[in-house]
Motif scaffolding. Structure first.
Motif, mmCIF file in Angstrom:
data_model
loop_
_atom_site.group_PDB
_atom_site.id
_atom_site.type_symbol
_atom_site.label_atom_id
_atom_site.label_comp_id
_atom_site.label_asym_id
_atom_site.label_seq_id
_atom_site.Cartn_x
_atom_site.Cartn_y
_atom_site.Cartn_z
ATOM 1 N N PHE A 260 -56.972 41.019 -28.780
ATOM 2 C CA PHE A 260 -56.463 42.093 -29.633
ATOM 3 C C PHE A 260 -54.967 42.154 -29.371
ATOM 4 O O PHE A 260 -54.522 42.173 -28.218
ATOM 5 C CB PHE A 260 -57.113 43.431 -29.299
ATOM 6 N N TYR A 261 -54.187 42.152 -30.444
ATOM 7 C CA TYR A 261 -52.738 42.124 -30.281
ATOM 8 C C TYR A 261 -52.131 43.457 -30.707
ATOM 9 O O TYR A 261 -52.769 44.266 -31.381
ATOM 10 C CB TYR A 261 -52.128 40.961 -31.078
ATOM 11 N N GLY A 262 -50.881 43.673 -30.298
ATOM 12 C CA GLY A 262 -50.186 44.907 -30.660
ATOM 13 C C GLY A 262 -49.231 45.318 -29.560
ATOM 14 O O GLY A 262 -48.831 44.510 -28.719
ATOM 15 N N ALA A 263 -48.874 46.587 -29.555
ATOM 16 C CA ALA A 263 -47.963 47.125 -28.541
ATOM 17 C C ALA A 263 -48.251 48.609 -28.367
ATOM 18 O O ALA A 263 -48.635 49.295 -29.311
ATOM 19 C CB ALA A 263 -46.513 46.919 -28.957
ATOM 20 N N ASN B 86 -41.230 45.653 -29.037
ATOM 21 C CA ASN B 86 -42.136 45.374 -30.152
ATOM 22 C C ASN B 86 -41.379 44.877 -31.388
ATOM 23 O O ASN B 86 -40.262 45.305 -31.673
ATOM 24 C CB ASN B 86 -42.910 46.648 -30.520
ATOM 25 N N GLY B 87 -42.036 44.004 -32.156
ATOM 26 C CA GLY B 87 -41.468 43.531 -33.411
ATOM 27 C C GLY B 87 -42.543 43.268 -34.440
ATOM 28 O O GLY B 87 -43.743 43.397 -34.174
ATOM 29 N N GLY B 88 -42.112 42.889 -35.654
ATOM 30 C CA GLY B 88 -43.051 42.542 -36.713
ATOM 31 C C GLY B 88 -43.493 43.706 -37.561
ATOM 32 O O GLY B 88 -43.587 43.604 -38.775
ATOM 33 N N ARG B 89 -43.800 44.827 -36.932
ATOM 34 C CA ARG B 89 -44.163 46.075 -37.596
ATOM 35 C C ARG B 89 -43.546 47.217 -36.806
ATOM 36 O O ARG B 89 -43.485 47.170 -35.582
ATOM 37 C CB ARG B 89 -45.686 46.275 -37.650
ATOM 38 N N THR B 90 -43.125 48.259 -37.488
ATOM 39 C CA THR B 90 -42.600 49.439 -36.807
ATOM 40 C C THR B 90 -43.763 50.290 -36.326
ATOM 41 O O THR B 90 -44.711 50.550 -37.076
ATOM 42 C CB THR B 90 -41.726 50.268 -37.757
ATOM 43 N N ILE B 91 -43.727 50.698 -35.058
ATOM 44 C CA ILE B 91 -44.754 51.597 -34.529
ATOM 45 C C ILE B 91 -44.091 52.855 -33.998
ATOM 46 O O ILE B 91 -43.036 52.795 -33.366
ATOM 47 C CB ILE B 91 -45.599 50.930 -33.420
ATOM 48 N N GLY B 92 -44.698 53.988 -34.284
ATOM 49 C CA GLY B 92 -44.191 55.263 -33.796
ATOM 50 C C GLY B 92 -45.136 55.870 -32.786
ATOM 51 O O GLY B 92 -46.206 55.326 -32.496
ATOM 52 N N GLY B 93 -44.742 57.007 -32.238
ATOM 53 C CA GLY B 93 -45.575 57.692 -31.262
ATOM 54 C C GLY B 93 -45.220 57.307 -29.843
ATOM 55 O O GLY B 93 -44.290 56.549 -29.588
ATOM 56 N N GLN B 94 -46.001 57.859 -28.899
ATOM 57 C CA GLN B 94 -45.803 57.587 -27.479
ATOM 58 C C GLN B 94 -47.147 57.526 -26.771
ATOM 59 O O GLN B 94 -48.078 58.234 -27.132
ATOM 60 C CB GLN B 94 -44.944 58.677 -26.834
ATOM 61 N N CYS B 95 -47.239 56.660 -25.769
ATOM 62 C CA CYS B 95 -48.430 56.559 -24.923
ATOM 63 C C CYS B 95 -48.041 56.887 -23.491
ATOM 64 O O CYS B 95 -46.947 56.521 -23.047
ATOM 65 C CB CYS B 95 -49.009 55.142 -24.945
ATOM 66 N N ASP B 96 -48.936 57.540 -22.769
ATOM 67 C CA ASP B 96 -48.662 57.747 -21.354
ATOM 68 C C ASP B 96 -49.339 56.663 -20.524
ATOM 69 O O ASP B 96 -50.113 55.843 -21.031
ATOM 70 C CB ASP B 96 -49.090 59.146 -20.900
ATOM 71 N N GLN B 97 -49.051 56.654 -19.249
ATOM 72 C CA GLN B 97 -49.523 55.592 -18.362
ATOM 73 C C GLN B 97 -51.040 55.552 -18.275
ATOM 74 O O GLN B 97 -51.641 54.473 -18.210
ATOM 75 C CB GLN B 97 -48.920 55.788 -16.970
ATOM 76 N N SER B 98 -51.680 56.713 -18.273
ATOM 77 C CA SER B 98 -53.139 56.739 -18.149
ATOM 78 C C SER B 98 -53.810 56.109 -19.368
ATOM 79 O O SER B 98 -54.832 55.419 -19.236
ATOM 80 C CB SER B 98 -53.633 58.180 -17.952
ATOM 81 N N PHE C 116 -58.666 22.755 -35.906
ATOM 82 C CA PHE C 116 -57.991 24.044 -35.740
ATOM 83 C C PHE C 116 -59.030 25.114 -35.420
ATOM 84 O O PHE C 116 -60.122 25.112 -35.989
ATOM 85 C CB PHE C 116 -57.237 24.414 -37.009
ATOM 86 N N GLU C 117 -58.682 26.056 -34.545
ATOM 87 C CA GLU C 117 -59.681 27.055 -34.159
ATOM 88 C C GLU C 117 -59.134 28.458 -33.935
ATOM 89 O O GLU C 117 -59.892 29.360 -33.604
ATOM 90 C CB GLU C 117 -60.398 26.600 -32.878
ATOM 91 N N GLN C 118 -57.812 28.666 -34.129
ATOM 92 C CA GLN C 118 -57.204 29.970 -33.876
ATOM 93 C C GLN C 118 -56.783 30.621 -35.193
ATOM 94 O O GLN C 118 -56.003 30.036 -35.955
ATOM 95 C CB GLN C 118 -55.951 29.808 -32.996
ATOM 96 N N PHE C 119 -57.253 31.874 -35.425
ATOM 97 C CA PHE C 119 -56.971 32.559 -36.689
ATOM 98 C C PHE C 119 -56.655 34.029 -36.421
ATOM 99 O O PHE C 119 -57.384 34.710 -35.716
ATOM 100 C CB PHE C 119 -58.163 32.417 -37.644
ATOM 101 N N LYS C 120 -55.552 34.467 -37.001
ATOM 102 C CA LYS C 120 -55.100 35.836 -36.813
ATOM 103 C C LYS C 120 -55.318 36.632 -38.095
ATOM 104 O O LYS C 120 -55.097 36.122 -39.193
ATOM 105 C CB LYS C 120 -53.608 35.847 -36.460
ATOM 106 N N LEU C 121 -55.755 37.878 -37.934
ATOM 107 C CA LEU C 121 -55.853 38.807 -39.061
ATOM 108 C C LEU C 121 -54.824 39.909 -38.861
ATOM 109 O O LEU C 121 -54.759 40.527 -37.798
ATOM 110 C CB LEU C 121 -57.253 39.423 -39.145
ATOM 111 N N GLU C 122 -53.990 40.143 -39.867
ATOM 112 C CA GLU C 122 -53.014 41.220 -39.744
ATOM 113 C C GLU C 122 -53.636 42.540 -40.163
ATOM 114 O O GLU C 122 -54.679 42.581 -40.811
ATOM 115 C CB GLU C 122 -51.756 40.915 -40.550
ATOM 116 N N GLY C 123 -52.976 43.642 -39.785
ATOM 117 C CA GLY C 123 -53.485 44.964 -40.118
ATOM 118 C C GLY C 123 -53.158 46.012 -39.080
ATOM 119 O O GLY C 123 -53.854 47.015 -38.958
ATOM 120 N N ARG C 124 -52.072 45.794 -38.324
ATOM 121 C CA ARG C 124 -51.708 46.756 -37.275
ATOM 122 C C ARG C 124 -51.467 48.155 -37.819
ATOM 123 O O ARG C 124 -51.790 49.147 -37.175
ATOM 124 C CB ARG C 124 -50.443 46.283 -36.549
#
Length: 317
Positions: A40-43, A50-62, A268-276
């Motif tokens: 699972f990809y993302g940030a 982070n790049g590719g898509r703008t993400i907002g919000g904040q996460c804490d350490q827990s 070939f065996e690796q395939f990505k689906l976008e949709g973050r």
């Protein structure tokens, strides 16, 4: 046979993807031969890298710790989209991004890279992370792509303008084909001349967003407070509003039948689906379309709806 899918997004779609991953594990009879969740990809917001898509919000350490633990216990890596192309040296020492890397530094998790500056920093500071060369590099010339394959990357993402050019794909050495990842459901206009510019603008926006959180944490973010250029207008692209059924008409689209009948036999065996940044219904459509057996799609979709409802991800009255 392994058909490895890289899926969005471990943070914004955390519970959705956790439910889906457990369904793939418990009901393999619903899914096509060889289906495997490779990552699972993302940030975690507000990751400055982070790049590719703008993400907002904040996460804490827990929360970061909980997400990493939940997917890693299933044997699924998290792959960080650290593809901001406009980073400067001072950004390498960002406390939040480095905290995330330290917490995920267990030999399983991975990072997608674009900036040579950040790539070099990760290689030196966090050498256990497997690295993916990003599609954001825009290597739409087959010779440039083949040169990239000679470098020390775990995976190299094919520029999706090359997706269905089989005469060029045949030039890829057989031993390298398992390392190549295809973005199968790209929503962008084929051969878009603005794509690399948009990656730069999104990177700038992530930097300004992090600056804003430090300086004005209680004030809503407005990009125009930080630049004379109206980045929100420049970045806005209607391609992201396309549905799965509109995307299927693009020449860059890779169908599930093509994956199993053309790409996998070629090695070939690796395939990505976008949709973050997509909604849950969009993800359901794409996951069922690509991974469920055609004859099981309706039943699998209802089972996924049931499980999502049970866990409070999607609620029906």
């Amino acid at each position: 046979m392994k058909v490895k899918f890289h899926l969005p997004d471990f943070s914004g779609h955390f519970m959705f993807n956790l439910v889906f991953a457990n369904m793939v594990k418990s009901r393999p009879d619903y899914f096509r031969e060889g289906v495997e969740i490779a990552s699972f990809y993302g940030a975690f917001p507000p990751s400055l890298w982070n790049g590719g898509r703008t993400i907002g919000g904040q996460c804490d350490q827990s929360y970061v710790e909980h997400v990493i633990k939940s997917f890693n216990e299933l044997g699924i890596p998290l792959r960080f989209t650290f593809t901001n192309p406009v980073l400067r040296e001072e950004h390498l020492y960002d406390p939040f991004c480095n905290m995330v890397m330290r917490m995920a530094d267990n030999g399983l998790n991975e990072a997608i890279v674009n900036s040579p500056l950040l790539e070099d920093y990760i290689r030196k500071t966090y050498p256990s992370f497997k690295l993916t060369s990003s599609t954001c590099k825009r290597l739409d010339n087959i010779d440039d792509f083949l040169a990239e394959l000679k470098k020390d990357y775990h995976i190299v993402v094919m520029d999706y303008d090359l997706n269905n050019k089989f005469d060029l794909l045949e030039r890829v050495p057989m031993e390298d084909r398992p390392r190549i990842e295809f973005l199968s459901n790209a929503c962008c206009e084929p051969e878009c001349p603005r794509r690399k510019l948009e990656y730069d603008l999104i990177g700038e926006q992530m930097i300004y967003y992090n600056q804003h959180l430090k300086e004005h944490p209680d004030k809503p973010f407005n990009i125009n407070d930080y630049t004379d250029r109206n980045l929100s207008t420049l970045i806005k692209c209607k391609c992201r509003e396309r549905t799965l059924y509109e995307i299927k008409e693009l020449r860059t689209h890779i169908s599930p039948d093509a994956i199993w009948n053309k790409y996998v036999p070629m090695g070939f065996e690796q395939f990505k689906l976008e949709g973050r940044t997509a909604g849950n219904l969009y993800l359901i459509d794409n996951y069922m379309y690509y991974m469920a057996k055609p004859e099981c799609r309706d039943e699998a979709r209802m089972m996924l709806f049931y499980n999502l409802d049970y866990h409070g991800v999607i609620q029906f009255e």
